[in-house]
Motif scaffolding. Sequence first.
Motif, mmCIF file in Angstrom:
data_model
loop_
_atom_site.group_PDB
_atom_site.id
_atom_site.type_symbol
_atom_site.label_atom_id
_atom_site.label_comp_id
_atom_site.label_asym_id
_atom_site.label_seq_id
_atom_site.Cartn_x
_atom_site.Cartn_y
_atom_site.Cartn_z
ATOM 1 N N THR A 175 1.975 3.977 37.991
ATOM 2 C CA THR A 175 2.978 4.538 39.037
ATOM 3 C C THR A 175 3.336 3.890 40.260
ATOM 4 O O THR A 175 4.346 4.486 40.955
ATOM 5 N N GLY A 176 3.093 2.541 40.212
ATOM 6 C CA GLY A 176 3.476 1.448 41.133
ATOM 7 C C GLY A 176 3.087 1.857 42.466
ATOM 8 O O GLY A 176 3.372 1.505 43.647
ATOM 9 N N ARG A 177 1.894 2.340 42.619
ATOM 10 C CA ARG A 177 1.080 2.627 43.893
ATOM 11 C C ARG A 177 0.014 1.378 44.035
ATOM 12 O O ARG A 177 -1.161 1.653 44.044
ATOM 13 N N TRP A 178 0.658 0.292 44.518
ATOM 14 C CA TRP A 178 -0.298 -0.954 44.472
ATOM 15 C C TRP A 178 -1.419 -0.824 45.656
ATOM 16 O O TRP A 178 -2.407 -1.201 45.360
ATOM 17 N N VAL A 179 -0.978 -0.339 46.701
ATOM 18 C CA VAL A 179 -2.138 -0.462 47.839
ATOM 19 C C VAL A 179 -3.213 0.704 47.403
ATOM 20 O O VAL A 179 -4.496 0.120 47.439
ATOM 21 N N ALA A 208 2.391 -9.276 36.128
ATOM 22 C CA ALA A 208 3.497 -8.931 34.957
ATOM 23 C C ALA A 208 4.613 -8.395 35.898
ATOM 24 O O ALA A 208 5.689 -8.519 35.273
ATOM 25 N N ALA A 209 4.258 -7.362 36.826
ATOM 26 C CA ALA A 209 5.523 -6.740 37.354
ATOM 27 C C ALA A 209 6.412 -7.881 38.246
ATOM 28 O O ALA A 209 7.487 -7.730 38.155
ATOM 29 N N SER A 210 5.513 -8.861 38.894
ATOM 30 C CA SER A 210 6.268 -9.914 39.420
ATOM 31 C C SER A 210 7.319 -10.657 38.452
ATOM 32 O O SER A 210 8.472 -11.063 38.905
ATOM 33 N N GLY A 211 6.780 -11.066 37.393
ATOM 34 C CA GLY A 211 7.534 -11.768 36.300
ATOM 35 C C GLY A 211 8.931 -10.916 35.892
ATOM 36 O O GLY A 211 9.770 -11.571 35.739
ATOM 37 N N ARG A 212 8.566 -9.565 35.802
ATOM 38 C CA ARG A 212 9.638 -8.783 35.404
ATOM 39 C C ARG A 212 10.873 -8.681 36.560
ATOM 40 O O ARG A 212 11.944 -9.005 36.251
ATOM 41 N N VAL A 213 10.275 -8.733 37.656
ATOM 42 C CA VAL A 213 11.092 -8.713 38.773
ATOM 43 C C VAL A 213 11.917 -10.096 38.939
ATOM 44 O O VAL A 213 13.197 -9.848 38.990
ATOM 45 N N ARG A 214 11.320 -11.125 38.615
ATOM 46 C CA ARG A 214 11.934 -12.559 38.798
ATOM 47 C C ARG A 214 13.027 -12.834 37.816
ATOM 48 O O ARG A 214 14.137 -13.089 37.940
ATOM 49 N N VAL A 224 7.197 -6.311 47.603
ATOM 50 C CA VAL A 224 6.463 -7.277 47.439
ATOM 51 C C VAL A 224 4.980 -7.388 48.209
ATOM 52 O O VAL A 224 4.193 -7.608 47.546
ATOM 53 N N ALA A 225 5.203 -6.841 49.322
ATOM 54 C CA ALA A 225 4.097 -6.834 50.350
ATOM 55 C C ALA A 225 2.911 -5.811 49.920
ATOM 56 O O ALA A 225 1.719 -6.156 49.691
ATOM 57 N N ARG A 226 3.359 -4.899 49.231
ATOM 58 C CA ARG A 226 2.383 -3.699 48.891
ATOM 59 C C ARG A 226 1.620 -4.374 47.528
ATOM 60 O O ARG A 226 0.481 -4.071 47.576
ATOM 61 N N ARG A 227 2.580 -4.685 46.811
ATOM 62 C CA ARG A 227 1.742 -5.092 45.519
ATOM 63 C C ARG A 227 1.072 -6.356 45.774
ATOM 64 O O ARG A 227 -0.360 -6.538 45.246
ATOM 65 N N ALA A 228 1.347 -7.423 46.905
ATOM 66 C CA ALA A 228 0.462 -8.473 47.253
ATOM 67 C C ALA A 228 -0.801 -8.043 47.717
ATOM 68 O O ALA A 228 -1.956 -8.269 47.587
ATOM 69 N N LEU A 229 -0.778 -6.980 48.676
ATOM 70 C CA LEU A 229 -1.975 -6.399 49.390
ATOM 71 C C LEU A 229 -2.867 -5.659 48.332
ATOM 72 O O LEU A 229 -3.999 -5.775 48.375
#
Length: 388
Positions: A175-179, A208-214, A224-229
């Motif tokens: 559901t995209g709640r990365w933190v 995979a999410a980063s690749g789809r976004v790019r 991006v910051a939340r996913r990286a964290l």
Amino acid sequence: MTDLETRATPARSGALRRAAPALLGYAAVRALGLIALALWSAARGKNPYTLLTARWDSLWYARVAGQGYGYEVRLPNGDVHSDLAFFPLLPWLERLGAAVSPLSYADAGFVVGLLASLAAAWGIFAVADHVYGRRAGVCAVLLWAVLPVGIVQSMAYSESLFTALAAWSLYAVLTGRWVTAGVLALLAGLTRPVGLAVAAAVWVAGVAASGRVRSAAGERGAPVARRALGMALAPLGAAGYVLWVGHRTGRGPLGYLDVQAGWRNGFDGGWAFARFIAARLTSFPSALAGLALAAGVVLLAWLYLVCVRQRQPLPLLVYAGIVTVLALGAESYFGSKPRLLLPAFPLLLPLARALARPRPPGPALVTAGLAVASALYGAFWLNGSGPP
């Protein structure tokens, strides 16, 4: 391979109401298991509560909670069983429970196990509901409840706690709640060594999410910051404990592997397990057990292939694959393998989808029959050899 298109997340206010049938069904199955255990134990003159809270791993966890790390047993054959093999989150919760209540450490572990099992059931429902719908979610929870070794879910063991953290971390990823996913993966990594499977799922999903976004319109700033964290947090629990053990033992980053070697519980890719099965096939009636074990391994492989064919979301495939490989690839404690596989709940989703098809009363009768069989087997098993 692309992730299966998932369903919209239900509103928070209705999430518990939506999960209620699954949770009530789960509680009923577990209650049946505990009643069967109580009756079977009474017939054999044993205390069912002692069986649930004061044997095997539960004793080690309670000792860590009460006295901290540093206890070990030296066996006549030279093996050293150290409590450093047991990850700290469950003992921490047992200590907390004993500090704020009149409960003993074992009692607190039992309460944690019961609450965590309900949280795990809810998490499994949330994942299955999100991917395949509500009926499949209910069926997935019931299938997890009626597993032959489901009684472990009601013990002062760490399987329920780990499954709860893993399921909700995977749901947060979906559901995209990365933190949130990263924090829960961190806690899962403080619960069992296989917590690295949760961290791997978070990382694979993040990449995979980063690749789809790019490849699409691009993404900047907070997402991006939340996913990286989240990705940074995910492995810290398991890695931190392993490094701490290495420092405490003075054996460096791989010190935890030496601790596991003292238990003869390393990873050999399943070679020792294969030899164990082959040895069972050389005589009768042990050949029946060997055939059952071989059939179980084939069933697990088939279920995983079905998961792939049904295009389960990639994080679920990564997580279930790693949990299964680590459970089957451990070189000893063969009787523990069924409970080590308890967290691999995504393998149940193909069966849940099949049961969710509207064709009553077949699925209900199958589930009821499995619940009775699971209750009886759990009572027999816990009064006998299991679970190591």
